[in-house]
Scaffold this motif. Structure first.
Motif, PDB file in Angstrom:
ATOM      1  N   LEU A   3      -8.250  -5.570  -5.077  1.00 33.89           N
ATOM      2  CA  LEU A   3      -7.522  -5.912  -6.305  1.00 33.89           C
ATOM      3  C   LEU A   3      -7.774  -7.366  -6.698  1.00 33.89           C
ATOM      4  N   ASN A  13      -9.884  -2.251 -10.843  1.00 34.18           N
ATOM      5  CA  ASN A  13      -8.874  -1.898 -11.839  1.00 34.18           C
ATOM      6  C   ASN A  13      -7.597  -1.376 -11.191  1.00 34.18           C
ATOM      7  N   ALA A  14      -7.764  -0.607 -10.120  1.00 34.29           N
ATOM      8  CA  ALA A  14      -6.609  -0.059  -9.404  1.00 34.29           C
ATOM      9  C   ALA A  14      -7.069   0.435  -8.036  1.00 34.29           C
ATOM     10  N   VAL A  15      -6.149   0.429  -7.081  1.00 34.85           N
ATOM     11  CA  VAL A  15      -6.420   0.956  -5.745  1.00 34.85           C
ATOM     12  C   VAL A  15      -5.224   1.810  -5.330  1.00 34.85           C
ATOM     13  N   GLU A  16      -5.493   3.033  -4.939  1.00 33.17           N
ATOM     14  CA  GLU A  16      -4.436   3.941  -4.503  1.00 33.17           C
ATOM     15  C   GLU A  16      -4.641   4.261  -3.020  1.00 33.17           C
ATOM     16  N   GLU A  40      -5.726  -4.942  -0.930  1.00 31.64           N
ATOM     17  CA  GLU A  40      -5.342  -6.206  -1.565  1.00 31.64           C
ATOM     18  C   GLU A  40      -6.575  -7.017  -1.956  1.00 31.64           C
ATOM     19  N   GLU A  47     -14.927   5.924  -9.956  1.00 29.96           N
ATOM     20  CA  GLU A  47     -13.944   6.160  -8.898  1.00 29.96           C
ATOM     21  C   GLU A  47     -14.683   6.237  -7.560  1.00 29.96           C
ATOM     22  N   VAL A 107     -10.442   3.938  -5.182  1.00 28.73           N
ATOM     23  CA  VAL A 107     -10.633   2.666  -5.868  1.00 28.73           C
ATOM     24  C   VAL A 107     -11.276   2.909  -7.236  1.00 28.73           C
ATOM     25  N   TYR A 108     -10.711   2.278  -8.255  1.00 31.12           N
ATOM     26  CA  TYR A 108     -11.237   2.416  -9.612  1.00 31.12           C
ATOM     27  C   TYR A 108     -11.885   1.093 -10.033  1.00 31.12           C
TER      28      TYR A 108
END
Length: 233
Positions: free
Chosen positions: A101, A106-109, A98, A130, A124-125
């Protein structure tokens, strides 16, 4: 048929335990539920070597030989350690995702949610790059003990995007402290195999501030924990 222990429920594997063993298991569970300060990572070895009065009083009340005290403390510590690591670990990954972000990722998976063999927890992008983060979380300020699996270690040696990160959580499970762990130091302290018989599977590392770089730096993102206190001194 089984044996009921507080905090564990019905245990079918303890049917053949002696009365003395069952009293010792009960004592360990009671101690674990009360979570005395001497079960902290940094002092538990001292408690095992020289059992505190609380532990000895329980041993006496349950009519156990005092030689049971160290084993009771070990069992209580193991139970607390496993339960807390699982709960705090999941909370730390979620809190860090969180925060990343919010800080511009850009994005977290959360890879660990569906693949426990990847060797890292978060993908994490940031800025078209990456990063693979292995997250070690704790709610303890005084000591930092982490467990590194063989798979996590081997992934770290071949994946240039891999990072080892520690997260300190406050009472609300938010990121109070954040640091990156020195990977070269980790590689120099993992156990050595003794082939063809011995091969390590998991390593425990007790770290301090000298092994850490405060914060997390990924591309343009530079984030810190919210606490001004010194963690893991």
């Amino acid at each position: 048929m089984g044996i009921y222990l507080p905090g564990e429920g019905l245990r079918h594997d303890l049917i053949w335990a002696s009365g003395e063993q069952l009293r010792a298991f009960f004592a360990a569970d009671v101690i674990a539920e009360n979570l005395p300060i001497w079960l902290e990572d940094s002092v538990v070895e001292g408690a095992i070597a020289d059992p505190p009065t609380e532990a000895m009083d329980m041993v006496s009340a349950l009519e156990l030989n005092e030689d049971w005290a160290p084993e009771i403390i070990r069992r209580a510590y193991g139970k607390v350690d496993l339960e807390m690591r699982a709960a705090v670990g999941a909370a730390g990954e979620a809190a860090l995702a969180e925060l990343l972000l919010q800080s511009g990722a850009n994005a977290v998976e959360q890879i660990s949610a569906f693949d426990d063999g990847a060797g890292f927890d978060l993908c994490v992008y940031v800025d078209n790059a990456e990063y693979h983060l292995e997250v070690k979380s704790t709610s303890k300020m005084r000591s930092l003990k982490i467990f590194l699996s063989r798979n996590e270690y081997e992934v770290s040696t071949r994946d240039p995007s891999w990072r080892l990160v520690t997260v300190g959580l406050d009472d609300t499970m938010q990121v109070a402290a954040l640091a990156t762990i020195d990977q070269a130091m980790v590689r120099s302290h993992v156990p050595l195999d003794a082939p063809p018989v011995g091969r390590w599977a998991s390593s425990q590392l007790l770290l301090s501030n000298s092994h850490l770089t405060r914060g997390l730096h990924l591309g343009h993102i530079d984030i810190q924990g919210t606490s001004s206190d010194v963690w893991w001194a």
